[in-house]
Design a protein around this motif. Sequence first.
Motif, PDB file in Angstrom:
ATOM      1  N   ALA A 176       0.830  -1.204   0.000  1.00 45.72           N
ATOM      2  CA  ALA A 176       0.000   0.000   0.000  1.00 45.72           C
ATOM      3  C   ALA A 176       0.867   1.256   0.000  1.00 45.72           C
ATOM      4  CB  ALA A 176      -0.922  -0.008   1.222  1.00 45.72           C
ATOM      5  N   ARG A 177       1.948   1.232   0.754  1.00 41.60           N
ATOM      6  CA  ARG A 177       2.854   2.395   0.789  1.00 41.60           C
ATOM      7  C   ARG A 177       3.487   2.631  -0.580  1.00 41.60           C
ATOM      8  NH1 ARG A 177       6.710   1.925   5.942  1.00 41.60           N
ATOM      9  NH2 ARG A 177       7.319   3.988   5.188  1.00 41.60           N
ATOM     10  N   LEU A 178       3.834   1.554  -1.253  1.00 47.08           N
ATOM     11  CA  LEU A 178       4.401   1.702  -2.590  1.00 47.08           C
ATOM     12  C   LEU A 178       3.395   2.286  -3.571  1.00 47.08           C
ATOM     13  CD1 LEU A 178       6.589  -1.473  -3.155  1.00 47.08           C
ATOM     14  CD2 LEU A 178       7.342   0.902  -3.201  1.00 47.08           C
ATOM     15  N   ARG A 179       2.138   1.835  -3.477  1.00 49.92           N
ATOM     16  CA  ARG A 179       1.109   2.392  -4.358  1.00 49.92           C
ATOM     17  C   ARG A 179       0.960   3.888  -4.122  1.00 49.92           C
ATOM     18  NH1 ARG A 179      -0.785   2.394  -7.736  1.00 49.92           N
ATOM     19  NH2 ARG A 179      -2.981   1.876  -7.871  1.00 49.92           N
ATOM     20  N   ALA A 180       0.980   4.284  -2.850  1.00 47.67           N
ATOM     21  CA  ALA A 180       0.902   5.709  -2.532  1.00 47.67           C
ATOM     22  C   ALA A 180       2.103   6.450  -3.113  1.00 47.67           C
ATOM     23  CB  ALA A 180       0.831   5.908  -1.022  1.00 47.67           C
ATOM     24  N   ALA A 181       3.284   5.859  -2.994  1.00 47.98           N
ATOM     25  CA  ALA A 181       4.512   6.503  -3.475  1.00 47.98           C
ATOM     26  C   ALA A 181       4.485   6.706  -4.983  1.00 47.98           C
ATOM     27  CB  ALA A 181       5.725   5.672  -3.065  1.00 47.98           C
ATOM     28  N   TYR A 182       4.065   5.686  -5.724  1.00 45.92           N
ATOM     29  CA  TYR A 182       4.016   5.808  -7.188  1.00 45.92           C
ATOM     30  C   TYR A 182       3.025   6.887  -7.621  1.00 45.92           C
ATOM     31  CZ  TYR A 182       7.111   1.986  -8.559  1.00 45.92           C
ATOM     32  OH  TYR A 182       8.211   1.193  -8.778  1.00 45.92           O
ATOM     33  N   LEU A 183       1.895   6.995  -6.928  1.00 45.04           N
ATOM     34  CA  LEU A 183       0.931   8.046  -7.245  1.00 45.04           C
ATOM     35  C   LEU A 183       1.517   9.428  -6.955  1.00 45.04           C
ATOM     36  CD1 LEU A 183      -2.340   6.422  -5.842  1.00 45.04           C
ATOM     37  CD2 LEU A 183      -1.809   6.864  -8.243  1.00 45.04           C
ATOM     38  N   LEU A 184       2.344   9.509  -5.925  1.00 41.20           N
ATOM     39  CA  LEU A 184       2.926  10.790  -5.532  1.00 41.20           C
ATOM     40  C   LEU A 184       4.038  11.252  -6.472  1.00 41.20           C
ATOM     41  CD1 LEU A 184       2.999  10.322  -1.665  1.00 41.20           C
ATOM     42  CD2 LEU A 184       1.780  12.135  -2.894  1.00 41.20           C
ATOM     43  N   VAL A 185       4.583  10.360  -7.296  1.00 40.00           N
ATOM     44  CA  VAL A 185       5.629  10.769  -8.235  1.00 40.00           C
ATOM     45  C   VAL A 185       5.121  11.905  -9.120  1.00 40.00           C
ATOM     46  CG1 VAL A 185       6.988  10.062 -10.246  1.00 40.00           C
ATOM     47  CG2 VAL A 185       6.853   8.570  -8.250  1.00 40.00           C
ATOM     48  N   ASP A 186       3.880  11.802  -9.555  1.00 41.68           N
ATOM     49  CA  ASP A 186       3.306  12.817 -10.449  1.00 41.68           C
ATOM     50  C   ASP A 186       2.675  13.984  -9.715  1.00 41.68           C
ATOM     51  OD1 ASP A 186       3.999  11.553 -12.851  1.00 41.68           O
ATOM     52  OD2 ASP A 186       2.226  10.282 -12.784  1.00 41.68           O
ATOM     53  N   THR A 187       2.264  13.766  -8.482  1.00 40.44           N
ATOM     54  CA  THR A 187       1.482  14.807  -7.805  1.00 40.44           C
ATOM     55  C   THR A 187       2.131  15.378  -6.550  1.00 40.44           C
ATOM     56  OG1 THR A 187       0.282  13.162  -6.481  1.00 40.44           O
ATOM     57  CG2 THR A 187      -0.660  13.757  -8.623  1.00 40.44           C
ATOM     58  N   GLY A 188       3.188  14.743  -6.059  1.00 35.48           N
ATOM     59  CA  GLY A 188       3.787  15.196  -4.813  1.00 35.48           C
ATOM     60  C   GLY A 188       5.247  15.555  -4.955  1.00 35.48           C
ATOM     61  N   THR A 189       5.885  15.773  -3.822  1.00 33.95           N
ATOM     62  CA  THR A 189       7.303  16.116  -3.783  1.00 33.95           C
ATOM     63  C   THR A 189       8.140  14.865  -3.533  1.00 33.95           C
ATOM     64  OG1 THR A 189       7.304  16.484  -1.388  1.00 33.95           O
ATOM     65  CG2 THR A 189       6.680  18.357  -2.808  1.00 33.95           C
ATOM     66  N   TYR A 190       9.442  15.005  -3.713  1.00 39.24           N
ATOM     67  CA  TYR A 190      10.332  13.877  -3.420  1.00 39.24           C
ATOM     68  C   TYR A 190      10.220  13.486  -1.952  1.00 39.24           C
ATOM     69  CZ  TYR A 190      14.451  11.056  -2.558  1.00 39.24           C
ATOM     70  OH  TYR A 190      15.272  10.034  -2.168  1.00 39.24           O
ATOM     71  N   ASP A 191      10.132  14.477  -1.073  1.00 38.03           N
ATOM     72  CA  ASP A 191      10.039  14.173   0.356  1.00 38.03           C
ATOM     73  C   ASP A 191       8.778  13.374   0.680  1.00 38.03           C
ATOM     74  OD1 ASP A 191      12.425  15.418   0.921  1.00 38.03           O
ATOM     75  OD2 ASP A 191      11.519  17.325   1.513  1.00 38.03           O
ATOM     76  N   GLN A 192       7.688  13.672  -0.004  1.00 36.18           N
ATOM     77  CA  GLN A 192       6.461  12.915   0.215  1.00 36.18           C
ATOM     78  C   GLN A 192       6.611  11.470  -0.261  1.00 36.18           C
ATOM     79  OE1 GLN A 192       3.893  15.757  -1.889  1.00 36.18           O
ATOM     80  NE2 GLN A 192       2.696  15.998  -0.011  1.00 36.18           N
ATOM     81  N   VAL A 193       7.259  11.298  -1.397  1.00 37.79           N
ATOM     82  CA  VAL A 193       7.516   9.948  -1.898  1.00 37.79           C
ATOM     83  C   VAL A 193       8.434   9.199  -0.939  1.00 37.79           C
ATOM     84  CG1 VAL A 193       8.578   8.608  -3.757  1.00 37.79           C
ATOM     85  CG2 VAL A 193       7.136  10.580  -4.308  1.00 37.79           C
ATOM     86  N   ALA A 194       9.474   9.870  -0.478  1.00 34.22           N
ATOM     87  CA  ALA A 194      10.427   9.240   0.433  1.00 34.22           C
ATOM     88  C   ALA A 194       9.769   8.839   1.750  1.00 34.22           C
ATOM     89  CB  ALA A 194      11.592  10.190   0.704  1.00 34.22           C
ATOM     90  N   ALA A 195       8.801   9.629   2.210  1.00 39.17           N
ATOM     91  CA  ALA A 195       8.114   9.301   3.456  1.00 39.17           C
ATOM     92  C   ALA A 195       7.384   7.964   3.350  1.00 39.17           C
ATOM     93  CB  ALA A 195       7.127  10.413   3.811  1.00 39.17           C
TER      94      ALA A 195
END
Length: 227
Positions: free
Chosen positions: A136-155
């Motif tokens: 689930a965390r990975l799914r969130a991270a992949y979605l954040l690549v386009d919509t979030g910051t690197y720090d959000q993906v890293a979190a």
Amino acid sequence: MAFNDDSFIREVNEELRSDQLRFVWRRFGRVIIGAAVLIVVGTAAYSGYRYWSGQQAGNSGDQFISALTLADQNKTDEALAALAAIEKDGSGSYPLLARMRAATLQAQKGDTAGAVAAFSAIGKETGLPTVIRDAARLRAAYLLVDTGTYDQVAAEAQELAVPANTFRHSARDVLGLSAYKAGDFAKARQWFQAIVDDPQSPRNVGNRAQMLLDLITASGKAPAANG
């Protein structure tokens, strides 16, 4: 029950074969009969529960398949409503599966923020299996690549990028993609190089990492790794 049925029966048989049979029966006859009754009642109750549980899981499975069918027919709102019902009243693992699928449908519908929040929430539930939380965390991270910051993906993903984690390849991949998108080519190189250097990296992930490493090198925006 507090005892194992097989071991209890074996112990009783041993006592029946012993010279103390009559003494044992006089002293423990009522206990043995009572325990035998408990075994029969307990077995019947357990069988009944398994039957009921199987029926409930079967019903939830049918509902889940129906929800997936609605999603395949692009009836997203109806599918989300069906999945919400399973989350509320389903049995077995189906409520969790419904949550995961609903989050995916939210993303497909364009509600990326809602999908990220849903996946992130699942990733934080300590009572769930680790593999589900990490996925689930990975799914969130992949979605954040386009919509979030690197720090959000890293979190979401950085804790998964360690050598012992099963999802390390995907975690490094999403971190590298996010860094690349953010223009931090040095950090992107670090993650892509970690993928290339790991002999267990899946071929498709490794090939993409090498391609992006070559692009970074060709751009001259980050120094090549030593050696």
